[in-house]
Design an enzyme around this catalytic site. Structure first.
Site, PDB file in Angstrom:
ATOM      1  N   LYS A  54      -3.867 -11.598 -25.554  1.00 53.43           N
ATOM      2  CA  LYS A  54      -4.126 -10.666 -26.654  1.00 53.43           C
ATOM      3  C   LYS A  54      -3.455 -11.171 -27.941  1.00 53.43           C
ATOM      4  O   LYS A  54      -2.623 -12.084 -27.884  1.00 53.43           O
ATOM      5  CB  LYS A  54      -3.616  -9.274 -26.286  1.00 53.43           C
ATOM      6  CG  LYS A  54      -2.108  -9.201 -26.097  1.00 53.43           C
ATOM      7  CD  LYS A  54      -1.697  -7.878 -25.458  1.00 53.43           C
ATOM      8  CE  LYS A  54      -0.203  -7.826 -25.247  1.00 53.43           C
ATOM      9  NZ  LYS A  54       0.194  -6.698 -24.384  1.00 53.43           N
ATOM     10  N   ARG A 149       2.136   6.149 -22.816  1.00 56.00           N
ATOM     11  CA  ARG A 149       1.233   5.707 -23.890  1.00 56.00           C
ATOM     12  C   ARG A 149      -0.212   5.984 -23.454  1.00 56.00           C
ATOM     13  O   ARG A 149      -0.883   6.827 -24.018  1.00 56.00           O
ATOM     14  CB  ARG A 149       1.410   4.212 -24.200  1.00 56.00           C
ATOM     15  CG  ARG A 149       2.777   3.860 -24.779  1.00 56.00           C
ATOM     16  CD  ARG A 149       2.816   2.454 -25.339  1.00 56.00           C
ATOM     17  NE  ARG A 149       2.260   1.466 -24.391  1.00 56.00           N
ATOM     18  CZ  ARG A 149       2.328   0.153 -24.560  1.00 56.00           C
ATOM     19  NH1 ARG A 149       2.912  -0.354 -25.623  1.00 56.00           N
ATOM     20  NH2 ARG A 149       1.804  -0.665 -23.666  1.00 56.00           N
ATOM     21  N   TYR A 272      18.096 -15.849 -53.518  1.00 53.27           N
ATOM     22  CA  TYR A 272      18.013 -14.515 -54.098  1.00 53.27           C
ATOM     23  C   TYR A 272      19.175 -13.636 -53.650  1.00 53.27           C
ATOM     24  O   TYR A 272      19.550 -13.643 -52.466  1.00 53.27           O
ATOM     25  CB  TYR A 272      16.704 -13.837 -53.664  1.00 53.27           C
ATOM     26  CG  TYR A 272      15.480 -14.408 -54.334  1.00 53.27           C
ATOM     27  CD1 TYR A 272      15.299 -14.299 -55.706  1.00 53.27           C
ATOM     28  CD2 TYR A 272      14.498 -15.036 -53.573  1.00 53.27           C
ATOM     29  CE1 TYR A 272      14.150 -14.816 -56.305  1.00 53.27           C
ATOM     30  CE2 TYR A 272      13.349 -15.543 -54.165  1.00 53.27           C
ATOM     31  CZ  TYR A 272      13.178 -15.428 -55.541  1.00 53.27           C
ATOM     32  OH  TYR A 272      12.057 -15.928 -56.131  1.00 53.27           O
ATOM     33  N   MET A 320       9.976 -16.294 -50.051  1.00 52.25           N
ATOM     34  CA  MET A 320       8.575 -16.266 -49.627  1.00 52.25           C
ATOM     35  C   MET A 320       8.130 -17.613 -49.072  1.00 52.25           C
ATOM     36  O   MET A 320       7.460 -17.688 -48.041  1.00 52.25           O
ATOM     37  CB  MET A 320       7.674 -15.862 -50.799  1.00 52.25           C
ATOM     38  CG  MET A 320       6.211 -15.784 -50.426  1.00 52.25           C
ATOM     39  SD  MET A 320       5.124 -15.392 -51.812  1.00 52.25           S
ATOM     40  CE  MET A 320       5.447 -13.643 -52.002  1.00 52.25           C
TER      41      MET A 320
HETATM   42  C1  LIG Z   1       0.752  -7.253 -23.166  1.00 49.17           C
HETATM   43  C2  LIG Z   1       0.459  -6.752 -21.809  1.00 49.17           C
HETATM   44  C3  LIG Z   1       0.880  -7.467 -20.694  1.00 49.17           C
HETATM   45  C4  LIG Z   1       1.725  -8.723 -20.796  1.00 49.17           C
HETATM   46  O1  LIG Z   1       3.034  -8.362 -21.141  1.00 49.17           O
HETATM   47  P1  LIG Z   1       4.192  -9.483 -21.291  1.00 49.17           P
HETATM   48  O2  LIG Z   1       5.427  -8.692 -21.487  1.00 49.17           O
HETATM   49  O3  LIG Z   1       3.838 -10.273 -22.503  1.00 49.17           O
HETATM   50  O4  LIG Z   1       4.158 -10.283 -20.062  1.00 49.17           O
HETATM   51  C5  LIG Z   1       0.519  -7.005 -19.455  1.00 49.17           C
HETATM   52  N1  LIG Z   1      -0.188  -5.860 -19.321  1.00 49.17           N
HETATM   53  C6  LIG Z   1      -0.592  -5.122 -20.374  1.00 49.17           C
HETATM   54  C7  LIG Z   1      -1.368  -3.871 -20.167  1.00 49.17           C
HETATM   55  C8  LIG Z   1      -0.284  -5.541 -21.661  1.00 49.17           C
HETATM   56  O5  LIG Z   1      -0.668  -4.827 -22.704  1.00 49.17           O
END
Ligand SMILES: *Cc1c(COP(=O)(O)O)cnc(C)c1O
Length: 375
Positions: A54, A149, A272, A320
């Site tokens: 993801k 969630r 800065y 930046m």
């Molecule tokens: C992001 C995610 C994972 C992976 O989590 P990590 O901590 O990066 O291993 C697994 N299951 C779900 C539902 C996720 O959203």
């Protein structure tokens, strides 16, 4: 490199081809991705793996991560365009939508591309009941086992499963939940109890473990594990159990060069806000990397960084487009010396800890303007 197409350098005969980029770049280490996937398999030898890609493969780029992770059993992600991209790259195996679909029209794409979808709500069940699918659909039915969630409560889980099973378009149903504290002191026990309570009499494969659970809690493995961060060479336990202890290799190196050097007197300040003041005369390097490249602005003086492979520290506020480093331990440093912000030779987990965040956030924040090389 991904920027050239949008630039109009062709229009000017005075600009030479190719345009000179800033020295910053990010390297993606394909063999390390494959190695880290092997580490996940070694820990969960009887489970199939959803390699979680993801957020554009945790900032690595789907295209760059795919060659390293193609020995997985399936890919987990959220965005439909990333799922489509995996199909375009030739991936014919399972793809899991970790949050499922959002609108009824998404189901046409789920159907067309043969995606597996998470189902976590009554609204999604209703959309599935109304849908006309061409092909049977595999589902991961998510329980809210305590993270609060997404998902059905343990009390309502069995009923949700019955309802999903009754939908003619639904084929396999895998039982799924997600841990809040597999990486921390609270652990998984409270959620395992809730999961067992809700799923006790429900048949089907199980999919529970993120990276931390894959590495630390074999009892969670079930039929599928869902590692993400470990594939990218970061330890889910942060500095408490360093990535190397789990035999994880860095997959992303952010590197650049020194573009300036200043000799400053005692009392001279840097950057800065003048928040760093030299106690003695010192050499300060100016690095071509700033928060607009994705380096965390909140990283304080003392954040580790490599110059010519030598470990030193950042100084003052991150700008930046630039940041400053202490060249005291690197007297040979000159303009053009290599600088590693994180990756090979410097754990991203250390930099993240210094900035008060996690490697996840640093990886995901690398800016579009930084050219990416896969090797
Ligand atoms: C992001 C995610 C994972 C992976 O989590 P990590 O901590 O990066 O291993 C697994 N299951 C779900 C539902 C996720 O959203």
């Amino acid at each position: 490199m991904r920027y050239a197409a949008s630039l109009s350098w062709r229009a000017s005969p005075l600009i030479l081809y190719p345009p000179m980029p800033r020295p910053i770049k990010v390297s993606i280490h394909t063999a390390a991705l494959a190695h880290n996937l092997d580490v996940a398999r070694r820990h969960a030898p009887n489970a199939k793996v959803w390699a979680v890609v993801k957020a554009n493969a945790y900032g690595h780029g789907i295209d760059n991560a795919f060659p390293g992770l193609r020995d997985t059993d399936g890919f987990g992600l959220l965005d439909l365009d990333e799922a489509v991209r995996l199909r375009e790259l030739g991936w014919a195996g399972p793809i899991l939508l970790l949050e499922g679909f959002f609108k009824p029209e998404d189901l046409a794409i789920v159907d067309e591309y043969g995606l597996t979808t998470t189902v976590h709500s009554d609204e999604q069940l209703r959309m599935l009941e109304m849908a006309r699918l061409k092909k049977p659909l595999n589902v991961q039915l998510k329980m809210n086992s305590g993270m609060n969630r997404l998902g059905f409560s343990p009390e309502r889980y069995r009923a949700a499963w019955e309802r999903a099973r009754a939908i003619p378009g639904v084929s396999q149903i895998v039982l799924m939940t997600h841990f809040s504290d597999a990486d921390g002191p609270r652990g998984i026990q409270y959620q395992m109890e809730a999961f067992e309570r809700g799923a006790r009499d429900v048949p089907g494969e199980r999919s529970l473990a993120n990276s931390a659970a894959t590495l630390c809690y074999p009892e969670t493995h079930g039929a599928w594990v869902r590692p993400g961060i470990m594939l990218y060479g970061s330890s889910p336990k942060g500095l408490e159990v360093p990535a190397a202890t789990f035999d994880l290799q860095p997959t992303m190196t952010l590197e650049t060069e020194l573009i300036g050097i200043q000799e400053i007197p005692a009392g001279g300040t840097v950057g800065y806000g003048s928040i760093f003041a030299a106690e003695t005369p010192m050499r300060v390097g100016t690095v071509a990397c700033g928060y607009a490249d994705g380096y965390p602005r909140v990283a304080p003086t003392g954040t580790p960084i490599l110059v010519d492979g030598v470990r030193t520290r950042t100084l003052g506020r991150v700008s930046m487009d630039m940041l400053s480093v202490d060249l005291t331990p690197v007297p040979q440093a000159r303009v053009g010396s290599s600088v590693t912000l994180w990756g090979r030779g410097l754990s991203i987990d250390e930099v993240a800890a210094s900035a008060g965040t996690l490697a996840y956030e640093l990886m995901c924040a690398v800016a579009r303007r930084v050219p990416v090389h896969a090797n």
